[in-house]
Design a protein around this motif. Structure first.
Motif, mmCIF file in Angstrom:
data_model
loop_
_atom_site.group_PDB
_atom_site.id
_atom_site.type_symbol
_atom_site.label_atom_id
_atom_site.label_comp_id
_atom_site.label_asym_id
_atom_site.label_seq_id
_atom_site.Cartn_x
_atom_site.Cartn_y
_atom_site.Cartn_z
ATOM 1 N N ILE A 19 -59.172 0.997 37.115
ATOM 2 C CA ILE A 19 -59.362 -0.373 37.583
ATOM 3 C C ILE A 19 -60.482 -0.355 38.611
ATOM 4 C CG2 ILE A 19 -56.970 -1.063 37.181
ATOM 5 C CD1 ILE A 19 -56.454 -0.672 40.171
ATOM 6 N N GLY A 20 -60.900 -1.535 39.058
ATOM 7 C CA GLY A 20 -61.923 -1.603 40.091
ATOM 8 C C GLY A 20 -61.372 -1.139 41.435
ATOM 9 N N LEU A 21 -62.237 -1.074 42.419
ATOM 10 C CA LEU A 21 -61.826 -0.653 43.746
ATOM 11 C C LEU A 21 -60.858 -1.650 44.371
ATOM 12 C CD1 LEU A 21 -65.236 0.568 45.239
ATOM 13 C CD2 LEU A 21 -63.366 1.969 44.347
ATOM 14 N N ILE A 22 -59.912 -1.110 45.103
ATOM 15 C CA ILE A 22 -58.967 -1.942 45.848
ATOM 16 C C ILE A 22 -59.355 -1.871 47.318
ATOM 17 C CG2 ILE A 22 -56.545 -2.304 46.459
ATOM 18 C CD1 ILE A 22 -57.103 -2.699 43.503
ATOM 19 N N VAL A 23 -59.463 -3.004 47.966
ATOM 20 C CA VAL A 23 -59.808 -3.058 49.391
ATOM 21 C C VAL A 23 -58.733 -3.858 50.117
ATOM 22 C CG1 VAL A 23 -62.288 -2.851 48.965
ATOM 23 C CG2 VAL A 23 -61.240 -5.114 49.051
ATOM 24 N N PRO A 24 -58.705 -3.777 51.447
ATOM 25 C CA PRO A 24 -57.681 -4.504 52.204
ATOM 26 C C PRO A 24 -57.641 -5.991 51.852
ATOM 27 C CG PRO A 24 -58.773 -2.945 53.636
ATOM 28 C CD PRO A 24 -59.510 -2.901 52.334
ATOM 29 N N ILE A 28 -52.564 -6.939 45.078
ATOM 30 C CA ILE A 28 -52.263 -5.786 44.229
ATOM 31 C C ILE A 28 -51.386 -6.165 43.048
ATOM 32 C CG2 ILE A 28 -50.242 -5.047 45.548
ATOM 33 C CD1 ILE A 28 -52.882 -2.773 43.892
ATOM 34 N N ALA A 29 -50.521 -7.166 43.221
ATOM 35 C CA ALA A 29 -49.657 -7.588 42.115
ATOM 36 C C ALA A 29 -50.483 -8.180 40.982
ATOM 37 C CB ALA A 29 -48.622 -8.590 42.614
ATOM 38 N N SER A 30 -51.416 -9.054 41.313
ATOM 39 C CA SER A 30 -52.248 -9.687 40.281
ATOM 40 C C SER A 30 -53.176 -8.668 39.620
ATOM 41 C CB SER A 30 -53.080 -10.819 40.901
ATOM 42 O OG SER A 30 -52.239 -11.856 41.356
ATOM 43 N N ILE A 31 -53.725 -7.769 40.408
ATOM 44 C CA ILE A 31 -54.640 -6.761 39.862
ATOM 45 C C ILE A 31 -53.907 -5.856 38.879
ATOM 46 C CG2 ILE A 31 -56.008 -4.720 40.459
ATOM 47 C CD1 ILE A 31 -56.738 -6.183 43.085
ATOM 48 N N THR A 32 -52.696 -5.429 39.251
ATOM 49 C CA THR A 32 -51.919 -4.548 38.373
ATOM 50 C C THR A 32 -51.515 -5.290 37.103
ATOM 51 O OG1 THR A 32 -51.050 -3.395 40.311
ATOM 52 C CG2 THR A 32 -49.893 -3.063 38.227
ATOM 53 N N ALA A 33 -51.055 -6.521 37.260
ATOM 54 C CA ALA A 33 -50.637 -7.307 36.095
ATOM 55 C C ALA A 33 -51.796 -7.513 35.126
ATOM 56 C CB ALA A 33 -50.067 -8.644 36.550
ATOM 57 N N ASP A 34 -52.967 -7.785 35.656
ATOM 58 C CA ASP A 34 -54.140 -8.001 34.807
ATOM 59 C C ASP A 34 -54.515 -6.719 34.063
ATOM 60 O OD1 ASP A 34 -56.390 -9.806 34.021
ATOM 61 O OD2 ASP A 34 -57.568 -8.227 34.984
#
Length: 518
Positions: A19-24, A28-34
Motif C-alpha cells: 500500500i502507499g505510505l502511512i503518515v500521522p 488506517i481503517a479506510s486505507i486497509t479496507a480499500d
C-alpha cells in the motif's frame, strides 16, 4: 491482485499487500479496507503491522516527556542513581529508553545489569566463553581464599588464578590451568591475542627460573609457539610478563608490568563480571557487530549521567553498588516476575517496569526509535482491540465480507542460526477483532502419527484416507496431539514473517484458510 483466488487444494495461505505510505492522522481503517475490498472473502484474517497503525494514530513520545514521567514515578532528585534490570540489547528498541532514564537522574548515575551471557530475547551481551571461564576462575579464587587461612601454600594457586584473570583482560584465552584442571604440563596454557598457543610458568619473583622452566616445557608441547614467564606480586597487586626465550637470550628485554589493584575487589565477586574487568576485550554482538556496553554507557553519558554495566544472573547485586534511588525493570517478558522478586526482597525504593513508563496500555514496551537524534520514540497502538474492530467494520461496510482483523508486532520465533528470539513486543498479536478474542490454543491430532500407525496396522492408503475423512481414528491408540500454541500468536507470527521488517513494503497481510479453534 484483484479477485484473489486459490486452488481448491490450498491449505493456509498468506500474502503480503503493498500500500502507499502511512503518515500521522491517516485513516488506517479506510486505507486497509480499500486495500482488501476486491480480494477479501468471508473468513479471511486481515493482519496489519502495529507500526503503521501506531503511526496513523500519531503515537509518538519524546525522551524529555519520558524522563519527566520516570522522575515522578521514581521520585528522583537531582543526582539520583537508578538501577536498570535485564534490558534487551537493542539500539532500536532500548537505547532511547535508557537515555530517558539517564535524563531523569539529572546528572546522576544509571547502573545497567545484563544477564550472562544473553538478554531475554537471545542477544549475546558478553562473550559466552569469556564469561564461563571467568566466573569459574573467580569461584575457584573465592574457594582458595576461604581455605587459605589453614593452608598458606594455597597462595601458589591463588597467584595462578589471578594471572589467568589478568591475562583474560588483556586478550588471552585460558585453555587450562594444570593444578586446577589437571590438564597440560605448564602452569597455564593459553591462546595469545594473536592466536598463537603459549605455555606459561608463574612465579612470585624468580622470572629467570620460571622462564627456563617455560622454555623446557615448550620443547615438550608441539603446539606451543611461545613460552611465557609471569611473576605475580600479591602484595603490590601487579604482575610482570616476559617472553621466556627472549628473556633468557637477551640482556635488555624490558618486561611488561600490569597492575590489577583496581580489579582486585572485582575478582572477589564470584558471580558478577564488572566493566573494569573487560580490559582489552570488545564484546560485539555476533550479528549486528554492536558493542552494547559501549553503546549504553555512551548513551547514558550523552544524557548527562554516569553509566556502569555489570554482568550477573543475580540482579540483586545492584544493591552492592551503593545506594539505589529507584529500580526500573528493563525486561519485557519477565517484567512482572522480576518486579515481584524485588518487592518481595524488601525493596525500600520505588520499582517500576517499562510498562509503567509512558502512556497506557503498554508504556514503552514495544516502542521503536522514530528519530534517534531528536530523541523520539514510536509507541504501540492506542486501543488496539478497538482499532482492529473498527477496521473489521470498515471492511464489511465497503465489501460486505465478514473478516477478522489482527494487529501484529514481532513474531514469536527463534532463529536457530543466530539464536535470537525475535519477540521484543509483549505479544505477536497486539490487538484483535471480536471474532479472534475467543480463539483458543491450536491443537488437534498429530496426522503423521495417525498415518504411520494405521499403515503399520495394515490399512491401505485409500482406507486411511476414508478413516481420516470420517474422523474415525478408533484404531489409533496413540494420540500425542500437536504442540498447543496460541492461535493469535501463530497468526501474528505468520504475518510478521510474510511482511518482514525491512523494505518489503507489505504492512498488510491477508491470511486465508486458517481454521479457528474456540
Amino acid at each position: 491482485m484483484d479477485n484473489f483466488v486459490l486452488p481448491k487444494n490450498t491449505g493456509v495461505a498468506a500474502i503480503g499487500l503493498k500500500i502507499g505510505l502511512i503518515v500521522p492522522n491517516d485513516d488506517i481503517a479506510s486505507i486497509t479496507a480499500d486495500a482488501v475490498k476486491d480480494m477479501a472473502v468471508d473468513g479471511d484474517i486481515i493482519c496489519i503491522t502495529e507500526a503503521v497503525v501506531a503511526r496513523s494514530q500519531n503515537r509518538y513520545v519524546s525522551c524529555s516527556e519520558l524522563a519527566e514521567d520516570v522522575r515522578q514515578k521514581l521520585n528522583l532528585k537531582a543526582g539520583s542513581t537508578v538501577a536498570m534490570i535485564s534490558p534487551i540489547a537493542s539500539r532500536n528498541r532500548f537505547a532511547l529508553i535508557l537515555k530517558s532514564i539517564a535524563m531523569a537522574t539529572r546528572g546522576g548515575k544509571v547502573i545497567v545489569q545484563f544477564p550472562i551471557p544473553f538478554d531475554e530475547v537471545g542477544n549475546e551481551v558478553i562473550n559466552e566463553e569469556f564469561a564461563i571461564i571467568r566466573l569459574k576462575l573467580k569461584k575457584t579464587l573465592q574457594s582458595l581464599r576461604e581455605a587459605r587461612g589453614n593452608t598458606p601454600m594455597l597462595n601458589v594457586l591463588i597467584r595462578e588464578i589471578i594471572a589467568a584473570l589478568k591475562l583474560q583482560e588483556i586478550g588471552y584465552h585460558i585453555i587450562s590451568i594444570r593444578k586446577i584442571t589437571g590438564k597440560g604440563i605448564a602452569d597455564l596454557t593459553v591462546k595469545m591475542p594473536d592466536g598463537r598457543t603459549a605455555v606459561v610458568e608463574v612465579t612470585f619473583s624468580d622470572l629467570k627460573k620460571a622462564a627456563r622452566k617455560a622454555v623446557g616445557i615448550q620443547r615438550d608441547v608441539p603446539e606451543a609457539e611461545k613460552a611465557l614467564a609471569i611473576a605475580v606480586s600479591l602484595e603490590h597487586h601487579n604482575l610482570t610478563i616476559v617472553d621466556a626465550n627472549e628473556y633468557l637470550e637477551q640482556t635488555e628485554v624490558e618486561p611488561e608490568t600490569f597492575d590489577f589493584s583496581e580489579q582486585l575487589d572485582s575478582y572477589y565477586e564470584s558471580d558478577v563480571i564488572f566493566s573494569n574487568e573487560r580490559g582489552n576485550n570488545s564484546f560485539t554482538h555476533p550479528i549486528t557487530k554492536v558493542d552494547y556496553q559501549d553503546l549504553y554507557v555512551s548513551t547514558i553519558e550523552e544524557a548527562g549521567a554516569r553509566g556502569e554495566i555489570i554482568y550477573t544472573n543475580n540482579p540483586f547485586k545492584i544493591y552492592d553498588m551503593g545506594y539505589i534511588d529507584g529500580v526500573c525493570i528493563g525486561a519485557v517478558h519477565e517484567r512482572e516476575k522480576l518486579k515481584e522478586e524485588f518487592l518481595s526482597f524488601g525493596a525500600m525504593v520505588p520499582v517500576i517496569t517499562l510498562q509503567d513508563i509512558g502512556p497506557a496500555p503498554w508504556g514503552v514496551i514495544g516502542s521503536n526509535v522514530s528519530d534517534f537524534k531528536g530523541g523520539v520514540l514510536k509507541l504501540l497502538p492506542e486501543d488496539p482491540d478497538g482499532t482492529a474492530e473498527r477496521i473489521k467494520d470498515k471492511i464489511y461496510e465497503v465489501s460486505g465480507k465478514d473478516v477478522e482483523v489482527l494487529i501484529f508486532g514481532d513474531g514469536a520465533y527463534k532463529d536457530p542460526d543466530t539464536g535470537i528470539y525475535e519477540l521484543a513486543d509483549p505479544h505477536p498479536a497486539i490487538g484483535v477483532s471480536s471474532g479472534l478474542k475467543c480463539a483458543g490454543l491450536r491443537g488437534g491430532t498429530k496426522l503423521k502419527l495417525v498415518v504411520d500407525t494405521l499403515y503399520r496396522q495394515g490399512y491401505s492408503k485409500e482406507e486411511i484416507t476414508a478413516l481420516l475423512e470420517k474422523n474415525q481414528n478408533e484404531n489409533t491408540t496413540e494420540d500425542l496431539g500437536t504442540t498447543p500454541r496460541s492461535t493469535t500468536s501463530i497468526i501474528g507470527t505468520l504475518a510478521d514473517l510474510v511482511a518482514g521488517s525491512a523494505d518489503a513494503g507489505t504492512p498488510i497481510v491477508l491470511v486465508r484458510g486458517f481454521k479457528l479453534s474456540k
